[in-house]
Scaffold this active site. Sequence first.
Site: not given
Length: 207
Positions: A15, A92, A94, A107, A109, A150
């Site tokens: 978080g 985490l 999909l 997102n 990464h 990703d």
Amino acid sequence: MNQPLKLVVLISGGGRTTVNLQERILAGRLPARIERVISSRSDARGVELAKQLGLSVVVVERASHDDEAFQQLLTEAVRSVPADLICMAGFLSLWRIPEDCLGRVINIHPALLPDFGGKGMYGHRVHEAVLAAGRVESGCTVHFCDNEYDHGQIILQRKVAIPPGCSATELAAKVFAEELEAYPEAIRLIAEGCVRWREASRTAPTG
Ligand code: GRF
């Protein structure tokens, strides 16, 4: 003045990313509002932190459902709030993004995509792989999401140099410091209309 961008934030873990976004918003540095946090784990530390910040939190527990039920419940949870942008923040699982949400999901990464991404590439595994490959730089990537892990049109990247002897823990900290700037910056670019999703960038459907 533009209305603040309405965000839904998807989490599974710590978080810190959510806390950073909310702190930026409260400091008047990010023209956005977190409408809801959705967690795929009820025991995620991020659930507790988001609640402490007074955010609305919903759990769609990945472990309690088969994939079909999980996808349906997650999509319903996202659609139940009016969101301009759906931000994955350490999510985490999909999510098979429905057509009406494509182009509104982003997102972050902790590596320079397209390298060191994909299923199973999260947390320290990413930094260990970067070091094992002998790279002298790493960084973070904010990207629009499609239906691969990703993957999708890159919005921005921030780089860090990797000094000799750098450990995975040290690299994680360096990259995360850049993430704290990169994610709000990417959201601001979208809020200001400086970046748009190009439909042509989507992954071709398979099967
Ligand atoms: C970040 O490193 C982000 O790049 C990746 O997951 C991590 C999230 O950390 N997608 P936290 O759960 O927000 O603490």
